[in-house]
Motif scaffolding. Sequence first.
Motif, mmCIF file in Angstrom:
data_model
loop_
_atom_site.group_PDB
_atom_site.id
_atom_site.type_symbol
_atom_site.label_atom_id
_atom_site.label_comp_id
_atom_site.label_asym_id
_atom_site.label_seq_id
_atom_site.Cartn_x
_atom_site.Cartn_y
_atom_site.Cartn_z
ATOM 1 N N ALA A 179 0.822 -1.208 0.000
ATOM 2 C CA ALA A 179 0.000 0.000 0.000
ATOM 3 C C ALA A 179 0.856 1.256 0.000
ATOM 4 O O ALA A 179 0.433 2.319 -0.472
ATOM 5 N N ASN A 180 2.046 1.162 0.590
ATOM 6 C CA ASN A 180 3.010 2.281 0.635
ATOM 7 C C ASN A 180 2.434 3.504 1.341
ATOM 8 O O ASN A 180 2.594 4.643 0.895
ATOM 9 N N ILE A 181 1.752 3.248 2.463
ATOM 10 C CA ILE A 181 1.218 4.327 3.300
ATOM 11 C C ILE A 181 2.001 4.308 4.611
ATOM 12 O O ILE A 181 1.913 3.334 5.369
ATOM 13 N N PRO A 182 2.786 5.337 4.912
ATOM 14 C CA PRO A 182 3.636 5.319 6.106
ATOM 15 C C PRO A 182 2.886 5.034 7.398
ATOM 16 O O PRO A 182 3.362 4.271 8.240
ATOM 17 N N ALA A 183 1.716 5.649 7.572
ATOM 18 C CA ALA A 183 0.962 5.442 8.813
ATOM 19 C C ALA A 183 0.556 3.975 8.972
ATOM 20 O O ALA A 183 0.543 3.434 10.083
ATOM 21 N N LEU A 184 0.243 3.327 7.857
ATOM 22 C CA LEU A 184 -0.157 1.923 7.894
ATOM 23 C C LEU A 184 1.034 1.042 8.267
ATOM 24 O O LEU A 184 0.903 0.097 9.053
ATOM 25 N N LYS A 185 2.193 1.350 7.705
ATOM 26 C CA LYS A 185 3.400 0.600 8.057
ATOM 27 C C LYS A 185 3.701 0.732 9.544
ATOM 28 O O LYS A 185 4.048 -0.249 10.215
ATOM 29 N N THR A 186 3.568 1.948 10.059
ATOM 30 C CA THR A 186 3.844 2.188 11.478
ATOM 31 C C THR A 186 2.877 1.422 12.365
ATOM 32 O O THR A 186 3.280 0.857 13.393
ATOM 33 N N GLU A 187 1.606 1.375 11.967
ATOM 34 C CA GLU A 187 0.608 0.652 12.763
ATOM 35 C C GLU A 187 0.952 -0.830 12.843
ATOM 36 O O GLU A 187 0.883 -1.444 13.920
ATOM 37 N N VAL A 188 1.340 -1.417 11.723
ATOM 38 C CA VAL A 188 1.672 -2.844 11.709
ATOM 39 C C VAL A 188 2.926 -3.105 12.538
ATOM 40 O O VAL A 188 2.989 -4.065 13.328
ATOM 41 N N GLU A 189 3.936 -2.260 12.379
ATOM 42 C CA GLU A 189 5.171 -2.442 13.141
ATOM 43 C C GLU A 189 4.929 -2.333 14.638
ATOM 44 O O GLU A 189 5.460 -3.120 15.431
ATOM 45 N N ALA A 190 4.102 -1.366 15.038
ATOM 46 C CA ALA A 190 3.806 -1.197 16.466
ATOM 47 C C ALA A 190 3.036 -2.399 17.008
ATOM 48 O O ALA A 190 3.306 -2.877 18.117
ATOM 49 N N ALA A 191 2.075 -2.909 16.232
ATOM 50 C CA ALA A 191 1.279 -4.043 16.699
ATOM 51 C C ALA A 191 2.122 -5.305 16.823
ATOM 52 O O ALA A 191 1.942 -6.104 17.746
ATOM 53 N N SER A 192 3.077 -5.485 15.906
ATOM 54 C CA SER A 192 3.873 -6.713 15.908
ATOM 55 C C SER A 192 4.948 -6.737 16.987
ATOM 56 O O SER A 192 5.563 -7.774 17.218
ATOM 57 N N LEU A 193 5.175 -5.610 17.658
ATOM 58 C CA LEU A 193 6.172 -5.578 18.735
ATOM 59 C C LEU A 193 5.839 -6.541 19.861
ATOM 60 O O LEU A 193 6.723 -6.968 20.611
#
Length: 406
Positions: A179-193
Amino acid sequence: MDSLINAAGRALAAGDPLGALKRVALRDDAPALALRGIAMAQLGDFAKAKALLKDAARAFSPKEAVARARCVVAEAEIALVSRDLGWPEKALRAARATLQSHGDRLNAAYAGSLEARRLILIGRLDEAERLLADFDPAPLPPVARVAHELAAAGIAVRRLRTKAARSAFGRASLAAYEANIPALKTEVEAASLVLNTPVGRLIARGAEKALLLDEVEALLGSGALVIDACRNVVREADAVVSLATRPVLFALARALAEAWPTDASRELLLKRAFRARHADESHRARLRVEMGRLRAELAGLAEINATSAGFELAPLKAAEVVVLAPPVEEEHGAVLAFLTDGEAWSSSALAIALGASARTVQRALEQLSGEDKVQAVGRGRARRWMMPPVTGFPTVLLLPGPLPTD
Protein backbone atom coordinates in the motif's frame (compact mmCIF):
# COMPACT_ATOMS: atom_id res chain seq x y z
CA MET A 1 -18.41 11.46 -9.78
CA ASP A 2 -16.48 14.50 -11.10
CA SER A 3 -12.72 14.66 -11.54
CA LEU A 4 -12.08 16.49 -8.24
CA ILE A 5 -13.95 13.86 -6.23
CA ASN A 6 -12.03 11.09 -7.98
CA ALA A 7 -8.72 12.84 -7.38
CA ALA A 8 -9.53 13.41 -3.70
CA GLY A 9 -10.46 9.75 -3.31
CA ARG A 10 -7.16 8.66 -4.84
CA ALA A 11 -5.27 11.01 -2.52
CA LEU A 12 -6.99 9.55 0.55
CA ALA A 13 -6.28 6.00 -0.65
CA ALA A 14 -2.61 6.95 -0.88
CA GLY A 15 -2.60 8.42 2.64
CA ASP A 16 -2.51 12.07 1.54
CA PRO A 17 -5.36 13.83 3.43
CA LEU A 18 -4.02 17.33 2.72
CA GLY A 19 -4.00 16.61 -1.00
CA ALA A 20 -7.61 15.47 -0.73
CA LEU A 21 -8.66 18.58 1.20
CA LYS A 22 -7.12 20.85 -1.42
CA ARG A 23 -9.62 19.46 -3.89
CA VAL A 24 -12.84 19.36 -1.83
CA ALA A 25 -12.36 21.68 1.17
CA LEU A 26 -14.80 24.30 -0.14
CA ARG A 27 -17.49 21.91 -1.33
CA ASP A 28 -20.60 20.89 0.65
CA ASP A 29 -22.13 18.23 -1.59
CA ALA A 30 -22.50 14.75 -0.09
CA PRO A 31 -19.45 13.05 -1.71
CA ALA A 32 -17.22 15.99 -0.76
CA LEU A 33 -18.46 15.98 2.83
CA ALA A 34 -17.68 12.27 3.10
CA LEU A 35 -14.18 12.71 1.70
CA ARG A 36 -13.56 15.71 3.96
CA GLY A 37 -14.63 13.62 6.93
CA ILE A 38 -12.22 10.82 6.05
CA ALA A 39 -9.43 13.35 5.53
CA MET A 40 -10.03 14.93 8.94
CA ALA A 41 -9.98 11.46 10.49
CA GLN A 42 -6.60 10.77 8.88
CA LEU A 43 -5.37 14.07 10.32
CA GLY A 44 -6.57 13.07 13.81
CA ASP A 45 -9.51 15.46 14.24
CA PHE A 46 -12.05 12.75 15.06
CA ALA A 47 -14.78 15.06 16.34
CA LYS A 48 -14.82 17.07 13.10
CA ALA A 49 -14.56 13.87 11.07
CA LYS A 50 -17.60 12.32 12.73
CA ALA A 51 -19.65 15.49 12.23
CA LEU A 52 -18.76 15.65 8.52
CA LEU A 53 -19.58 11.98 7.96
CA LYS A 54 -22.96 12.36 9.67
CA ASP A 55 -23.69 15.36 7.45
CA ALA A 56 -22.65 13.35 4.41
CA ALA A 57 -24.90 10.42 5.33
CA ARG A 58 -27.86 12.79 5.66
CA ALA A 59 -26.99 14.52 2.38
CA PHE A 60 -27.01 11.33 0.34
CA SER A 61 -30.49 10.49 -0.94
CA PRO A 62 -32.33 7.36 0.28
CA LYS A 63 -31.60 5.77 -3.10
CA GLU A 64 -27.85 6.09 -2.48
CA ALA A 65 -27.79 3.25 0.07
CA VAL A 66 -24.22 2.19 -0.71
CA ALA A 67 -22.85 5.69 -0.16
CA ARG A 68 -24.71 5.96 3.14
CA ALA A 69 -23.39 2.57 4.24
CA ARG A 70 -19.84 3.62 3.43
CA CYS A 71 -20.27 6.66 5.66
CA VAL A 72 -21.42 4.38 8.48
CA VAL A 73 -18.33 2.18 8.01
CA ALA A 74 -16.08 5.25 8.11
CA GLU A 75 -17.79 6.40 11.33
CA ALA A 76 -17.24 2.94 12.81
CA GLU A 77 -13.54 3.09 11.98
CA ILE A 78 -13.24 6.46 13.72
CA ALA A 79 -15.09 5.06 16.73
CA LEU A 80 -12.68 2.12 16.88
CA VAL A 81 -9.58 4.29 16.63
CA SER A 82 -10.91 6.74 19.23
CA ARG A 83 -11.91 3.78 21.45
CA ASP A 84 -15.60 4.65 21.41
CA LEU A 85 -16.70 1.08 22.12
CA GLY A 86 -20.25 2.18 22.86
CA TRP A 87 -20.78 2.98 19.18
CA PRO A 88 -23.84 0.97 17.94
CA GLU A 89 -22.55 -2.25 16.41
CA LYS A 90 -25.97 -2.91 14.86
CA ALA A 91 -25.43 0.08 12.57
CA LEU A 92 -22.15 -1.40 11.32
CA ARG A 93 -23.74 -4.81 10.75
CA ALA A 94 -26.58 -3.23 8.80
CA ALA A 95 -24.11 -1.24 6.71
CA ARG A 96 -22.08 -4.39 6.02
CA ALA A 97 -25.23 -6.24 4.92
CA THR A 98 -26.15 -3.34 2.61
CA LEU A 99 -22.71 -3.33 1.02
CA GLN A 100 -22.78 -7.08 0.50
CA SER A 101 -26.24 -7.00 -1.06
CA HIS A 102 -25.12 -4.31 -3.52
CA GLY A 103 -21.95 -6.15 -4.52
CA ASP A 104 -19.47 -3.83 -2.76
CA ARG A 105 -17.36 -6.74 -1.54
CA LEU A 106 -14.32 -4.61 -0.69
CA ASN A 107 -16.06 -2.29 1.76
CA ALA A 108 -18.14 -5.14 3.16
CA ALA A 109 -14.93 -7.01 3.98
CA TYR A 110 -13.44 -3.88 5.54
CA ALA A 111 -16.57 -3.41 7.65
CA GLY A 112 -16.24 -7.02 8.80
CA SER A 113 -12.63 -6.51 9.86
CA LEU A 114 -13.62 -3.41 11.85
CA GLU A 115 -16.37 -5.34 13.59
CA ALA A 116 -13.93 -8.15 14.35
CA ARG A 117 -11.37 -5.76 15.84
CA ARG A 118 -14.01 -4.27 18.13
CA LEU A 119 -15.05 -7.75 19.25
CA ILE A 120 -11.40 -8.58 19.96
CA LEU A 121 -11.00 -5.50 22.15
CA ILE A 122 -13.93 -6.53 24.34
CA GLY A 123 -12.86 -10.17 24.50
CA ARG A 124 -15.47 -11.80 22.24
CA LEU A 125 -12.89 -13.84 20.36
CA ASP A 126 -15.15 -16.64 19.17
CA GLU A 127 -17.48 -14.18 17.43
CA ALA A 128 -14.54 -12.33 15.87
CA GLU A 129 -13.02 -15.57 14.61
CA ARG A 130 -16.29 -16.68 13.01
CA LEU A 131 -16.65 -13.29 11.35
CA LEU A 132 -13.16 -13.37 9.82
CA ALA A 133 -13.61 -16.96 8.63
CA ASP A 134 -16.23 -15.76 6.15
CA PHE A 135 -13.69 -13.65 4.22
CA ASP A 136 -10.82 -14.55 1.92
CA PRO A 137 -8.46 -11.56 2.12
CA ALA A 138 -6.34 -12.53 -0.90
CA PRO A 139 -8.40 -10.64 -3.56
CA LEU A 140 -8.70 -7.52 -1.41
CA PRO A 141 -6.64 -4.35 -1.94
CA PRO A 142 -3.62 -3.86 0.37
CA VAL A 143 -5.31 -1.54 2.89
CA ALA A 144 -8.22 -3.94 3.43
CA ARG A 145 -5.79 -6.88 3.71
CA VAL A 146 -3.88 -5.05 6.45
CA ALA A 147 -7.08 -4.56 8.47
CA HIS A 148 -8.04 -8.21 8.03
CA GLU A 149 -4.61 -9.56 8.98
CA LEU A 150 -4.30 -7.29 12.03
CA ALA A 151 -7.62 -8.64 13.27
CA ALA A 152 -6.45 -12.21 12.64
CA ALA A 153 -3.18 -11.47 14.46
CA GLY A 154 -5.06 -9.97 17.39
CA ILE A 155 -7.06 -13.17 17.83
CA ALA A 156 -3.96 -15.37 17.51
CA VAL A 157 -2.06 -13.29 20.07
CA ARG A 158 -4.82 -13.46 22.63
CA ARG A 159 -5.18 -17.20 22.12
CA LEU A 160 -1.40 -17.60 22.42
CA ARG A 161 -1.01 -19.03 18.93
CA THR A 162 2.37 -17.46 18.31
CA LYS A 163 3.07 -19.09 14.94
CA ALA A 164 -0.29 -18.00 13.55
CA ALA A 165 0.19 -14.48 14.95
CA ARG A 166 3.65 -14.19 13.39
CA SER A 167 2.29 -15.29 10.02
CA ALA A 168 -0.60 -12.81 10.19
CA PHE A 169 1.72 -9.94 11.12
CA GLY A 170 4.00 -10.93 8.24
CA ARG A 171 1.12 -10.82 5.77
CA ALA A 172 -0.03 -7.49 7.22
CA SER A 173 3.48 -6.07 6.84
CA LEU A 174 3.68 -7.15 3.19
CA ALA A 175 0.28 -5.60 2.48
CA ALA A 176 1.26 -2.36 4.24
CA TYR A 177 4.43 -2.03 2.16
CA GLU A 178 2.41 -2.79 -0.95
CA ALA A 179 0.00 0.00 0.00
CA ASN A 180 3.01 2.28 0.64
CA ILE A 181 1.22 4.33 3.30
CA PRO A 182 3.64 5.32 6.11
CA ALA A 183 0.96 5.44 8.81
CA LEU A 184 -0.16 1.92 7.89
CA LYS A 185 3.40 0.60 8.06
CA THR A 186 3.84 2.19 11.48
CA GLU A 187 0.61 0.65 12.76
CA VAL A 188 1.67 -2.84 11.71
CA GLU A 189 5.17 -2.44 13.14
CA ALA A 190 3.81 -1.20 16.47
CA ALA A 191 1.28 -4.04 16.70
CA SER A 192 3.87 -6.71 15.91
CA LEU A 193 6.17 -5.58 18.74
CA VAL A 194 4.15 -7.79 21.07
CA LEU A 195 5.95 -10.83 19.63
CA ASN A 196 9.33 -9.58 20.83
CA THR A 197 8.38 -7.95 24.12
CA PRO A 198 8.10 -9.75 27.47
CA VAL A 199 4.45 -10.46 28.23
CA GLY A 200 4.83 -12.32 31.49
CA ARG A 201 7.15 -13.46 34.27
CA LEU A 202 7.98 -17.02 35.23
CA ILE A 203 8.40 -17.48 38.99
CA ALA A 204 9.77 -20.88 39.97
CA ARG A 205 12.07 -22.20 42.71
CA GLY A 206 12.73 -18.71 44.02
CA ALA A 207 13.83 -17.25 40.68
CA GLU A 208 12.14 -15.00 38.12
CA LYS A 209 12.45 -14.86 34.34
CA ALA A 210 10.77 -12.65 31.74
CA LEU A 211 8.83 -14.56 29.09
CA LEU A 212 8.02 -13.76 25.48
CA LEU A 213 4.70 -14.74 23.95
CA ASP A 214 6.01 -17.98 22.43
CA GLU A 215 7.62 -18.92 25.75
CA VAL A 216 4.28 -18.45 27.54
CA GLU A 217 2.64 -20.66 24.91
CA ALA A 218 5.30 -23.33 25.45
CA LEU A 219 4.94 -23.10 29.23
CA LEU A 220 1.18 -23.66 29.15
CA GLY A 221 1.68 -26.70 26.95
CA SER A 222 4.56 -28.15 28.94
CA GLY A 223 2.49 -30.14 31.41
CA ALA A 224 3.72 -28.10 34.38
CA LEU A 225 1.24 -27.06 37.05
CA VAL A 226 0.89 -23.35 36.29
CA ILE A 227 -0.57 -20.88 38.77
CA ASP A 228 -1.63 -18.26 36.23
CA ALA A 229 -1.71 -14.87 37.93
CA CYS A 230 -2.67 -13.17 34.65
CA ARG A 231 -6.07 -14.91 34.62
CA ASN A 232 -6.29 -16.14 38.22
CA VAL A 233 -6.57 -19.77 37.20
CA VAL A 234 -4.62 -22.97 37.86
CA ARG A 235 -3.63 -24.91 34.73
CA GLU A 236 -2.12 -28.23 33.84
CA ALA A 237 -2.22 -29.05 30.12
CA ASP A 238 -5.93 -29.02 29.16
CA ALA A 239 -7.19 -28.94 32.75
CA VAL A 240 -8.12 -25.47 34.02
CA VAL A 241 -9.46 -24.54 37.46
CA SER A 242 -10.67 -20.95 37.61
CA LEU A 243 -10.23 -19.06 40.87
CA ALA A 244 -11.04 -15.69 39.34
CA THR A 245 -13.94 -15.17 41.76
CA ARG A 246 -12.06 -16.67 44.72
CA PRO A 247 -9.21 -14.20 45.41
CA VAL A 248 -8.34 -15.68 48.80
CA LEU A 249 -7.99 -19.17 47.37
CA PHE A 250 -5.89 -17.90 44.49
CA ALA A 251 -3.60 -15.97 46.86
CA LEU A 252 -3.06 -19.16 48.86
CA ALA A 253 -2.41 -21.21 45.71
CA ARG A 254 0.14 -18.68 44.48
CA ALA A 255 1.94 -18.54 47.83
CA LEU A 256 2.16 -22.34 47.91
CA ALA A 257 3.45 -22.42 44.31
CA GLU A 258 6.11 -19.77 44.95
CA ALA A 259 7.35 -21.77 47.96
CA TRP A 260 7.37 -25.10 46.06
CA PRO A 261 9.07 -27.59 46.39
CA THR A 262 9.26 -26.64 50.06
CA ASP A 263 6.33 -25.68 52.26
CA ALA A 264 4.93 -22.21 52.93
CA SER A 265 4.73 -21.09 56.53
CA ARG A 266 1.41 -20.30 58.14
CA GLU A 267 2.59 -16.76 58.84
CA LEU A 268 3.33 -16.21 55.15
CA LEU A 269 0.01 -17.68 54.05
CA LEU A 270 -1.92 -15.55 56.54
CA LYS A 271 -0.14 -12.43 55.37
CA ARG A 272 -0.66 -13.16 51.66
CA ALA A 273 -4.29 -14.26 51.88
CA PHE A 274 -5.69 -12.17 54.74
CA ARG A 275 -3.06 -9.44 55.12
CA ALA A 276 -2.90 -10.34 58.79
CA ARG A 277 0.06 -8.72 60.54
CA HIS A 278 -0.63 -10.30 63.90
CA ALA A 279 -2.36 -13.65 63.47
CA ASP A 280 -4.59 -14.95 66.22
CA GLU A 281 -6.49 -18.22 66.57
CA SER A 282 -9.41 -16.95 64.49
CA HIS A 283 -7.05 -16.30 61.57
CA ARG A 284 -5.55 -19.76 61.91
CA ALA A 285 -9.00 -21.32 61.97
CA ARG A 286 -9.98 -19.43 58.84
CA LEU A 287 -6.75 -20.54 57.16
CA ARG A 288 -7.63 -24.17 57.81
CA VAL A 289 -11.10 -23.64 56.33
CA GLU A 290 -9.78 -21.90 53.20
CA MET A 291 -7.12 -24.57 52.74
CA GLY A 292 -9.85 -27.17 52.82
CA ARG A 293 -11.71 -25.28 50.10
CA LEU A 294 -8.57 -24.94 47.99
CA ARG A 295 -7.83 -28.64 48.45
CA ALA A 296 -11.30 -29.43 47.07
CA GLU A 297 -10.84 -27.09 44.08
CA LEU A 298 -7.48 -28.61 43.11
CA ALA A 299 -8.46 -32.21 43.85
CA GLY A 300 -7.69 -33.41 40.32
CA LEU A 301 -4.41 -31.55 40.01
CA ALA A 302 -2.60 -31.50 43.35
CA GLU A 303 -2.75 -32.33 47.02
CA ILE A 304 -2.24 -29.81 49.82
CA ASN A 305 -0.54 -31.32 52.82
CA ALA A 306 -0.12 -29.81 56.28
CA THR A 307 3.43 -29.65 57.66
CA SER A 308 4.82 -28.66 61.01
CA ALA A 309 5.52 -25.15 59.71
CA GLY A 310 2.61 -24.65 57.33
CA PHE A 311 1.35 -26.27 54.11
CA GLU A 312 2.93 -27.69 50.97
CA LEU A 313 1.65 -28.20 47.43
CA ALA A 314 2.13 -31.69 45.97
CA PRO A 315 1.20 -32.02 42.26
CA LEU A 316 -0.35 -35.35 41.30
CA LYS A 317 1.15 -35.61 37.79
CA ALA A 318 3.17 -32.49 37.00
CA ALA A 319 6.91 -32.53 37.53
CA GLU A 320 7.10 -28.76 38.02
CA VAL A 321 5.05 -26.06 39.74
CA VAL A 322 5.44 -22.52 38.43
CA VAL A 323 3.74 -19.13 38.66
CA LEU A 324 2.96 -17.13 35.54
CA ALA A 325 2.72 -13.46 36.55
CA PRO A 326 2.17 -10.23 34.57
CA PRO A 327 5.28 -8.22 33.64
CA VAL A 328 4.21 -5.50 36.09
CA GLU A 329 1.85 -6.03 39.00
CA GLU A 330 -0.07 -3.26 40.67
CA GLU A 331 -3.56 -2.51 41.85
CA HIS A 332 -5.05 -1.21 38.60
CA GLY A 333 -2.89 -3.19 36.20
CA ALA A 334 -5.81 -4.13 33.92
CA VAL A 335 -6.69 -0.47 33.32
CA LEU A 336 -3.07 0.38 32.59
CA ALA A 337 -2.84 -2.61 30.27
CA PHE A 338 -5.46 -1.14 27.95
CA LEU A 339 -4.00 2.36 28.06
CA THR A 340 -0.55 1.15 26.98
CA ASP A 341 -1.79 0.80 23.39
CA GLY A 342 -1.15 4.55 23.05
CA GLU A 343 -4.78 5.38 22.20
CA ALA A 344 -7.04 7.76 24.11
CA TRP A 345 -9.80 5.87 25.94
CA SER A 346 -12.99 7.13 27.52
CA SER A 347 -13.88 5.74 30.93
CA SER A 348 -17.07 4.25 29.45
CA ALA A 349 -15.08 2.41 26.76
CA LEU A 350 -12.71 1.02 29.39
CA ALA A 351 -15.68 -0.15 31.43
CA ILE A 352 -17.08 -2.02 28.40
CA ALA A 353 -13.72 -3.60 27.59
CA LEU A 354 -13.04 -4.62 31.19
CA GLY A 355 -16.57 -5.76 31.95
CA ALA A 356 -16.57 -3.50 35.02
CA SER A 357 -18.87 -0.75 36.24
CA ALA A 358 -18.23 2.77 34.98
CA ARG A 359 -17.79 4.05 38.54
CA THR A 360 -15.18 1.41 39.34
CA VAL A 361 -13.17 2.41 36.28
CA GLN A 362 -13.54 6.12 37.07
CA ARG A 363 -12.20 5.59 40.60
CA ALA A 364 -9.24 3.64 39.22
CA LEU A 365 -8.47 6.38 36.68
CA GLU A 366 -8.69 9.09 39.33
CA GLN A 367 -6.26 7.18 41.54
CA LEU A 368 -3.86 6.54 38.65
CA SER A 369 -4.10 10.19 37.64
CA GLY A 370 -3.20 11.24 41.19
CA GLU A 371 -0.12 9.02 40.91
CA ASP A 372 0.79 10.62 37.53
CA LYS A 373 0.47 7.29 35.74
CA VAL A 374 -2.29 8.42 33.38
CA GLN A 375 -3.48 11.77 32.12
CA ALA A 376 -6.85 13.13 31.07
CA VAL A 377 -7.44 15.07 27.87
CA GLY A 378 -10.61 17.09 27.33
CA ARG A 379 -13.60 17.76 29.55
CA GLY A 380 -16.99 16.25 30.24
CA ARG A 381 -18.15 13.60 27.79
CA ALA A 382 -15.17 14.39 25.54
CA ARG A 383 -12.67 13.47 28.26
CA ARG A 384 -10.21 10.75 27.27
CA TRP A 385 -7.50 8.97 29.25
CA MET A 386 -4.12 7.97 27.96
CA MET A 387 -0.53 7.23 28.90
CA PRO A 388 2.74 6.78 27.05
CA PRO A 389 3.62 3.13 26.32
CA VAL A 390 5.56 1.54 29.18
CA THR A 391 8.47 -0.69 28.16
CA GLY A 392 7.86 -4.26 29.21
CA PHE A 393 4.15 -3.79 29.92
CA PRO A 394 2.22 -5.09 26.91
CA THR A 395 -1.43 -5.85 27.30
CA VAL A 396 -1.75 -9.35 25.91
CA LEU A 397 -2.16 -11.48 29.01
CA LEU A 398 -4.34 -8.95 30.80
CA LEU A 399 -6.83 -8.35 28.04
CA PRO A 400 -10.21 -10.10 28.20
CA GLY A 401 -10.82 -13.29 26.30
CA PRO A 402 -9.92 -16.93 26.90
CA LEU A 403 -6.48 -18.41 26.52
CA PRO A 404 -6.06 -21.92 25.10
CA THR A 405 -7.87 -24.57 27.16
CA ASP A 406 -10.23 -21.98 28.73
